[in-house]
Design a protein around this motif. Structure first.
Motif: not given
Ligand SMILES: Cc1cc2nc3c(=O)[nH]c(=O)nc-3n(C[C@H](O)[C@H](O)[C@H](O)COP(=O)(O)OP(=O)(O)OC[C@H]3O[C@@H](n4cnc5c(N)ncnc54)[C@H](O)[C@@H]3O)c2cc1C
Length: 320
Positions: A59-77
């Protein structure tokens, strides 16, 4: 009715061990928006479903990486995605519906490996690398090597896509994804085009109202005399080949050149010559080839615009 076991492990380790126990005859499930359709259509008959939804490591999402389990909605926001990864932001804003975006993940989108996968082209132009883990270890490969064919990836049995590693881009870089569809929502692309462009200068931002309102082609004309060059370029195309591809000849022809309308039109033509679309229910091959030309041209202009007009200082919102 098909029946299968269901597990919801809390860690990657546990998920990988479960897959070993099922001798790779289970399936990982994230949002389930593709898996459940495949099960329904009897294309997939797993002995068990191993859910990835409880796994914090994905679920990690930061300046260097995006986890495989991150949802499209999380990325949108996500403010980093909004500000620095515009092409990816364009894609997740136009993927499925809010309900789909709330559950569907970026890892699922890439692992399904549909030629139409909306996040594929943006991730290709953002030079994403994928980190894959299995019970025996971890490996990292270029996303470009990950796609093998329609529905086929370099993912080996029992592997989990842990995360996407993404480069940092500076303010000289603009990126864009254009999804060309028959209707505005809930449709797969007829074609999708992503472009990233890094310029040789970062002092080209609009400073007056004239620059803010003039068409970007006209602004490019002014800059031509000042040798505004493309330092680095990426162009990716979806639904024009069995897998999402990069237009490498077009990229090479753009890199290092002084930007002009003429050059941009030529690059569109080169990209179209690198595509090999086929006729389908969504669009005929000739039409797709024509649209690659148009959209690559438009994508380059838009990516440049995002460097020249980065903030909503003059425009309250992006108009196209
Ligand atoms: C109504 C509807 C509209 C849609 N619209 C669009 C659209 O506009 N654009 C688009 O691109 N797609 C669209 N899709 C397809 C789908 O929503 C996406 O592909 C989505 O991103 C899949 O994510 P998921 O988490 O639901 O994947 P899942 O269905 O859970 O998994 C998909 C596949 O990936 C594997 N998998 C998932 N995560 C991992 C991981 N971390 N590691 C290893 N394997 C993994 C699963 O085993 C499975 O094989 C749509 C689907 C529906 C039902």
């Amino acid at each position: 009715m098909l029946s299968y076991d269901y597990h919801k492990p809390d860690s990657l380790k546990e998920a990988l061990e479960l897959m070993v126990q099922y001798k790779n005859e289970a399936a990982f499930i994230a949002g389930g928006t593709d898996v459940m359709v495949q099960i329904e259509q009897r294309k997939l008959k797993p002995k068990a479903l191993i859910s990835l939804r409880n796994i914090a490591e994905l679920k990690r999402s930061d300046v260097t990486g995006i986890g495989g389990g991150v949802t499209h909605r999380q990325l949108q926001n996500d403010p980093i995605v909004q500000k620095e990864l515009s092409a990816l932001h364009d894609a997740v804003c136009n993927l499925g519906s809010t309900q789909i975006r709330n559950v569907a993940t970026i890892g699922g989108n890439i692992c399904t490996a549909a030629p139409s996968a909306d996040t594929a082209c943006p991730l290709l132009v953002l030079d994403a690398r994928v980190v894959l883990v299995s019970a025996t270890g971890e490996r990292e490969i270029d996303l470009d090597e990950f796609f093998v064919g329609p529905g086929k990836t370099a993912l080996q049995k029992g592997e989990i896509l842990k995360e996407f590693r993404i480069r940092r881009f500076n303010e000289k870089t603009g990126s864009v994804y254009i999804k060309h569809t028959r209707r505005a929502a809930m449709d797969l692309p007829i074609i999708g085009v992503a472009v990233r462009i890094s310029l040789n200068r970062n002092d080209v931002k609009c400073r007056d109202a004239l620059c803010a309102t003039e068409p970007i082609s006209k602004i490019m004309g002014y800059f031509e005399n000042e040798e505004l060059k493309c330092e680095d370029a990426r162009i990716a195309m979806g639904v024009v080949a069995p897998r999402p591809i990069r237009a490498k000849q077009a990229e090479a022809s753009l890199t290092g050149k002084v930007l002009s309308e003429k050059l941009v039109a030529e690059i569109g033509e080169i990209a179209a010559s690198e595509s090999s679309p086929r006729d389908s229910v969504r669009g005929e091959a000739w039409y797709r080839r024509e649209m690659v030309q148009v959209l690559v041209r438009r994508g380059i202009m838009k990516a440049i615009e995002r460097v020249v007009r980065p903030e909503a200082v003059f425009y309250p919102e992006r108009l196209w």
